[in-house]
Scaffold this motif. Structure first.
Motif, PDB file in Angstrom:
ATOM      1  N   ALA A 196       0.847  -1.188   0.000  1.00 14.82           N
ATOM      2  CA  ALA A 196       0.000   0.000   0.000  1.00 14.82           C
ATOM      3  C   ALA A 196       0.884   1.240   0.000  1.00 14.82           C
ATOM      4  O   ALA A 196       1.889   1.300   0.712  1.00 14.82           O
ATOM      5  N   GLU A 197       0.522   2.217  -0.803  1.00 15.91           N
ATOM      6  CA  GLU A 197       1.235   3.492  -0.820  1.00 15.91           C
ATOM      7  C   GLU A 197       0.521   4.437   0.143  1.00 15.91           C
ATOM      8  O   GLU A 197      -0.618   4.843  -0.109  1.00 15.91           O
ATOM      9  N   LEU A 198       1.177   4.771   1.233  1.00 15.09           N
ATOM     10  CA  LEU A 198       0.575   5.577   2.285  1.00 15.09           C
ATOM     11  C   LEU A 198       1.123   6.996   2.239  1.00 15.09           C
ATOM     12  O   LEU A 198       2.338   7.206   2.254  1.00 15.09           O
ATOM     13  N   SER A 199       0.222   7.976   2.185  1.00  9.70           N
ATOM     14  CA  SER A 199       0.660   9.364   2.218  1.00  9.70           C
ATOM     15  C   SER A 199       0.719   9.891   3.646  1.00  9.70           C
ATOM     16  O   SER A 199       1.631  10.636   4.004  1.00  9.70           O
ATOM     17  N   ARG A 200      -0.236   9.481   4.468  1.00  7.34           N
ATOM     18  CA  ARG A 200      -0.264   9.947   5.853  1.00  7.34           C
ATOM     19  C   ARG A 200      -0.875   8.872   6.727  1.00  7.34           C
ATOM     20  O   ARG A 200      -1.859   8.239   6.350  1.00  7.34           O
ATOM     21  N   LEU A 201      -0.277   8.685   7.896  1.00  8.25           N
ATOM     22  CA  LEU A 201      -0.734   7.654   8.827  1.00  8.25           C
ATOM     23  C   LEU A 201      -0.969   8.278  10.191  1.00  8.25           C
ATOM     24  O   LEU A 201      -0.070   8.885  10.772  1.00  8.25           O
ATOM     25  N   ASP A 202      -2.180   8.154  10.707  1.00  6.71           N
ATOM     26  CA  ASP A 202      -2.519   8.628  12.044  1.00  6.71           C
ATOM     27  C   ASP A 202      -2.752   7.432  12.961  1.00  6.71           C
ATOM     28  O   ASP A 202      -3.409   6.465  12.566  1.00  6.71           O
ATOM     29  N   GLY A 203      -2.228   7.505  14.181  1.00 13.31           N
ATOM     30  CA  GLY A 203      -2.434   6.428  15.137  1.00 13.31           C
ATOM     31  C   GLY A 203      -1.289   5.441  15.164  1.00 13.31           C
ATOM     32  O   GLY A 203      -1.490   4.227  15.050  1.00 13.31           O
ATOM     33  N   PHE A 204      -0.064   5.950  15.342  1.00 10.36           N
ATOM     34  CA  PHE A 204       1.117   5.075  15.328  1.00 10.36           C
ATOM     35  C   PHE A 204       1.070   4.013  16.422  1.00 10.36           C
ATOM     36  O   PHE A 204       1.570   2.906  16.246  1.00 10.36           O
ATOM     37  N   THR A 205       0.470   4.332  17.553  1.00 13.74           N
ATOM     38  CA  THR A 205       0.468   3.382  18.666  1.00 13.74           C
ATOM     39  C   THR A 205      -0.350   2.138  18.358  1.00 13.74           C
ATOM     40  O   THR A 205      -0.228   1.135  19.055  1.00 13.74           O
ATOM     41  N   ALA A 206      -1.182   2.180  17.320  1.00 13.87           N
ATOM     42  CA  ALA A 206      -2.019   1.030  16.969  1.00 13.87           C
ATOM     43  C   ALA A 206      -1.370   0.146  15.914  1.00 13.87           C
ATOM     44  O   ALA A 206      -1.978  -0.829  15.471  1.00 13.87           O
ATOM     45  N   LEU A 207      -0.134   0.445  15.515  1.00 14.33           N
ATOM     46  CA  LEU A 207       0.498  -0.301  14.430  1.00 14.33           C
ATOM     47  C   LEU A 207       0.941  -1.705  14.826  1.00 14.33           C
ATOM     48  O   LEU A 207       1.281  -2.506  13.960  1.00 14.33           O
ATOM     49  N   ALA A 208       0.967  -2.013  16.116  1.00 18.32           N
ATOM     50  CA  ALA A 208       1.333  -3.367  16.531  1.00 18.32           C
ATOM     51  C   ALA A 208       0.371  -4.357  15.881  1.00 18.32           C
ATOM     52  O   ALA A 208      -0.847  -4.195  15.950  1.00 18.32           O
ATOM     53  N   GLY A 209       0.931  -5.367  15.213  1.00 17.66           N
ATOM     54  CA  GLY A 209       0.105  -6.334  14.502  1.00 17.66           C
ATOM     55  C   GLY A 209       0.036  -6.074  13.011  1.00 17.66           C
ATOM     56  O   GLY A 209      -0.555  -6.850  12.267  1.00 17.66           O
ATOM     57  N   ALA A 210       0.663  -4.956  12.567  1.00 20.62           N
ATOM     58  CA  ALA A 210       0.718  -4.648  11.136  1.00 20.62           C
ATOM     59  C   ALA A 210       2.075  -5.044  10.581  1.00 20.62           C
ATOM     60  O   ALA A 210       3.069  -5.113  11.307  1.00 20.62           O
ATOM     61  N   THR A 211       2.122  -5.289   9.274  1.00 23.87           N
ATOM     62  CA  THR A 211       3.368  -5.600   8.585  1.00 23.87           C
ATOM     63  C   THR A 211       3.645  -4.502   7.575  1.00 23.87           C
ATOM     64  O   THR A 211       2.815  -4.208   6.713  1.00 23.87           O
ATOM     65  N   LEU A 212       4.838  -3.883   7.692  1.00 25.73           N
ATOM     66  CA  LEU A 212       5.275  -2.836   6.787  1.00 25.73           C
ATOM     67  C   LEU A 212       6.549  -3.273   6.087  1.00 25.73           C
ATOM     68  O   LEU A 212       7.303  -4.100   6.607  1.00 25.73           O
ATOM     69  N   SER A 213       6.810  -2.706   4.927  1.00 24.64           N
ATOM     70  CA  SER A 213       8.071  -2.971   4.241  1.00 24.64           C
ATOM     71  C   SER A 213       9.151  -2.088   4.860  1.00 24.64           C
ATOM     72  O   SER A 213       8.864  -1.080   5.520  1.00 24.64           O
ATOM     73  N   SER A 214      10.420  -2.456   4.610  1.00 30.09           N
ATOM     74  CA  SER A 214      11.516  -1.650   5.134  1.00 30.09           C
ATOM     75  C   SER A 214      11.482  -0.241   4.549  1.00 30.09           C
ATOM     76  O   SER A 214      11.801   0.738   5.225  1.00 30.09           O
ATOM     77  N   GLY A 215      11.075  -0.137   3.285  1.00 39.05           N
ATOM     78  CA  GLY A 215      10.970   1.177   2.664  1.00 39.05           C
ATOM     79  C   GLY A 215       9.913   2.043   3.326  1.00 39.05           C
ATOM     80  O   GLY A 215      10.107   3.250   3.520  1.00 39.05           O
ATOM     81  N   GLN A 216       8.782   1.444   3.685  1.00 44.96           N
ATOM     82  CA  GLN A 216       7.725   2.201   4.355  1.00 44.96           C
ATOM     83  C   GLN A 216       8.198   2.689   5.719  1.00 44.96           C
ATOM     84  O   GLN A 216       7.921   3.819   6.116  1.00 44.96           O
ATOM     85  N   VAL A 217       8.899   1.817   6.445  1.00 48.00           N
ATOM     86  CA  VAL A 217       9.405   2.212   7.759  1.00 48.00           C
ATOM     87  C   VAL A 217      10.368   3.383   7.619  1.00 48.00           C
ATOM     88  O   VAL A 217      10.339   4.337   8.410  1.00 48.00           O
ATOM     89  N   ALA A 218      11.232   3.343   6.589  1.00 49.43           N
ATOM     90  CA  ALA A 218      12.166   4.444   6.365  1.00 49.43           C
ATOM     91  C   ALA A 218      11.417   5.736   6.040  1.00 49.43           C
ATOM     92  O   ALA A 218      11.764   6.817   6.532  1.00 49.43           O
ATOM     93  N   ASP A 219      10.373   5.628   5.204  1.00 47.71           N
ATOM     94  CA  ASP A 219       9.598   6.818   4.837  1.00 47.71           C
ATOM     95  C   ASP A 219       8.887   7.421   6.041  1.00 47.71           C
ATOM     96  O   ASP A 219       8.673   8.637   6.106  1.00 47.71           O
ATOM     97  N   LEU A 220       8.508   6.577   6.999  1.00 46.35           N
ATOM     98  CA  LEU A 220       7.760   7.039   8.167  1.00 46.35           C
ATOM     99  C   LEU A 220       8.667   7.359   9.351  1.00 46.35           C
ATOM    100  O   LEU A 220       8.175   7.711  10.421  1.00 46.35           O
ATOM    101  N   ALA A 221       9.980   7.256   9.157  1.00 45.86           N
ATOM    102  CA  ALA A 221      10.914   7.429  10.275  1.00 45.86           C
ATOM    103  C   ALA A 221      10.748   8.781  10.960  1.00 45.86           C
ATOM    104  O   ALA A 221      10.714   8.873  12.196  1.00 45.86           O
TER     105      ALA A 221
END
Length: 220
Positions: free
Chosen positions: A182-207
């Motif tokens: 999924a191409e994500l432009s904006r993500l709200d609610g970081f504390t709820a991400l437990a249980g999600a799978t992200l790519s390494s590139g997505q994690v870098a973009d959201l750093a």
């Protein structure tokens, strides 16, 4: 050390819609049950179908403007080319449902239950799934401006080749939620991400967003 199991993919039940009989959309009434029907070119504009139950039905070229489907039940239903500037179906139940090639301006599905649902090649403006339960739900090739999953419970949910403008996960509970494609432009609610799978590139973009959320100052 034992290897952790990978992310579980959605498990979708096959829908078999053989020998469907042509249905008349004018006969649809709230709190009734309809089975084994195909509706083509149906216009549900301004209709109140709260509590209606659609089982083993197919809709082609469906128009639905300001239609109320509050509490409706859809089971083994295929919907093709749904055009709905406003699709209001809060507290609905969708079980073994496919929605394909559709355009929904505002989809009100809050506090609904979705199980074995496949939404493909569909344009969604604002999708309100807050407080909903999603089990075995797959989005493929969808463009979503804003997806509100606040306070929802998700298990085995995947987004494949989708673009999401704003994804809200505040107070959501996630398990086996695959966001890697999924191409994500904006993500709200970081504390709820437990249980999600992200790519390494997505994690870098959201750093930077992660750092800001955690109060970390980043300086070179």
């Amino acid at each position: 050390m034992a290897r952790k199991p990978g992310t579980q993919a959605p498990r979708l039940d096959a829908i078999r819609l053989d020998d469907l009989v042509a249905g008349d959309p004018e006969t649809l009434r709230s709190h009734d049950v309809y089975e084994g029907l195909r509706f083509e070119g149906a216009d549900l504009s301004g209709r109140d179908l709260s509590g209606v139950q659609l089982r083993e039905c197919a809709f082609d070229d469906l128009q639905a403007h300001d239609a109320s489907l509050r509490g409706a039940t859809f089971a083994d239903v295929e919907i093709h080319r749904l055009n709905a500037p406003i699709f209001s179906a809060p507290r609905a139940e969708l079980r073994s449902v496919t929605i394909d090639g559709s355009r929904l301006g505002s989809a009100e599905l809050y506090e609904s239950a979705l199980s074995s649902v496949h939404i493909s090649s569909t344009k969604l403006g604002f999708a309100n799934l807050s407080g909903a339960n999603l089990l075995d739900v797959l989005f493929t090739g969808c463009s979503i401006d804003e997806l509100d999953l606040s306070s929802s419970k998700l298990n085995r949910v995947a987004f494949v080749d989708c673009t999401i403008g704003v994804l809200s996960l505040n107070h959501a509970t996630l398990q086996n939620v695959d966001l890697r494609r999924a191409e994500l432009s904006r993500l709200d609610g970081f504390t709820a991400l437990a249980g999600a799978t992200l790519s390494s590139g997505q994690v870098a973009d959201l750093a930077s967003s992660f750092a800001e959320h955690l109060g970390i100052r980043v300086e070179d």
